[in-house]
Design an enzyme around this catalytic site. Structure first.
Site, PDB file in Angstrom:
ATOM      1  N   ALA A 193     -97.738 -48.610  24.678  1.00 44.23           N
ATOM      2  CA  ALA A 193     -98.608 -49.538  25.874  1.00 44.23           C
ATOM      3  C   ALA A 193     -98.645 -48.866  26.982  1.00 44.23           C
ATOM      4  CB  ALA A 193     -97.864 -50.718  25.972  1.00 44.23           C
ATOM      5  N   GLU A 217     -89.424 -49.185  21.755  1.00 43.23           N
ATOM      6  CA  GLU A 217     -89.154 -50.225  22.854  1.00 43.23           C
ATOM      7  C   GLU A 217     -87.906 -50.046  23.873  1.00 43.23           C
ATOM      8  OE1 GLU A 217     -92.856 -51.658  20.863  1.00 43.23           O
ATOM      9  OE2 GLU A 217     -90.869 -50.840  20.272  1.00 43.23           O
ATOM     10  N   GLY A 259     -96.938 -50.630  20.766  1.00 44.92           N
ATOM     11  CA  GLY A 259     -97.933 -51.451  20.607  1.00 44.92           C
ATOM     12  C   GLY A 259     -98.970 -50.726  19.642  1.00 44.92           C
ATOM     13  N   GLU A 307     -97.358 -51.483  16.174  1.00 48.38           N
ATOM     14  CA  GLU A 307     -98.013 -53.024  16.081  1.00 48.38           C
ATOM     15  C   GLU A 307     -99.286 -53.298  15.617  1.00 48.38           C
ATOM     16  OE1 GLU A 307     -94.882 -55.625  18.581  1.00 48.38           O
ATOM     17  OE2 GLU A 307     -95.895 -53.887  19.782  1.00 48.38           O
TER      18      GLU A 307
END
Length: 258
Positions: free
Chosen positions: A65, A133, A110, A113
């Site tokens: 991200a 993360e 992300g 994901e």
């Protein structure tokens, strides 16, 4: 039409490319909003039978991200950010039309994901997966804690999320995170070939496969009961009549999604 993604319809497949190669295709709020619009098009456009999500360039699918957006978020704003991501990724996961990830290079945070929200994943041999993360004082927020656990098992998932380590494409294949690994040049042809094969099958049955497979992982649903109901519903379709007739007549079926 878009600033951060591009789309191309090819042989009834919508190729959605995250297009920020100078930022390693990192997700920001604009990317997420535009991705949501592209997924809406997959749902609503009858000319689209499937979709491929990939990244621009050769280095990254999506390398995480845009961290600069996180610095000033309050807990409430963080909650809203996660909820928006969940809505978009649930739309991908529950699409009645196949959506597959063609993972070229890094799929981190992300990006991992996003890939996991797709129905299945094909990786180039230079792909790398991870949920790093914890290095930022965060945890995955777009469904990663759940989907990674579902796909590779609790022990391996917790280790990856606690260490922030990456795994390569070969390891991802061994662990069941991806279905196929190919040379980078063959990644999109492989994805397109699989979808062309799926396009020859009954569209309503394909949608019901997605629904039943997702029910198997939903604690609020009885997956076996869902299967019985969806199996029964097939008998109301013209596609079943066509498929069964074609089998008996030893010809290829011509499914119309009816």
């Amino acid at each position: 039409m878009y600033q951060t993604i591009s789309t191309q319809l090819e042989n009834s497949s919508l190729i959605i490319t995250i297009n920020r190669p100078d930022k390693m295709n990192a997700l920001n709020q604009t990317v997420m909003a535009e991705l949501a619009l592209a997924i809406d098009e997959v749902y609503s456009n009858a000319a689209i039978k499937s979709a491929i999500i990939t990244g621009a360039g050769e280095k990254a699918f999506v390398a995480g991200a845009d961290i600069s957006e996180f610095l000033k978020l309050s807990p409430k704003e963080g909650e809203e950010l996660a909820k928006k991501g969940h809505v978009i990724f649930h739309r991908i996961e529950n699409s009645p039309k196949p959506i597959i990830a063609a993972v070229n290079g890094f799929a981190l945070g992300g990006g991992c994901e996003l890939a996991m929200a797709c129905h299945f994943r094909i990786a180039s041999d230079n792909a790398r997966f991870g949920q790093p993360e914890v290095n930022l004082g965060l945890i995955p927020g777009y469904g990663g804690t759940q989907r990674l656990t579902q796909l590779i098992g609790k022990g391996k998932a917790i280790e990856l999320m606690m260490t922030g380590d990456m795994i390569d494409a070969a390891e991802a294949l061994k662990w069941g995170l991806v279905n196929h690994v190919t040379p980078l040049a063959e990644l999109l042809p492989k994805a397109k070939g699989l979808l062309e094969k799926i396009h020859t099958k009954a569209p309503l049955a394909i949608a019901r496969v997605v629904k039943c497979a997702n029910a198997a992982l939903d604690k609020d649903q009885d997956g076996f009961d869902t299967e019985v109901k969806e199996f029964a519903a097939c008998f109301a379709t013209k596609d079943l009549q066509e498929g069964a007739s074609a089998f008996i007549e030893k010809r290829r079926p011509n499914f119309k999604g009816e």
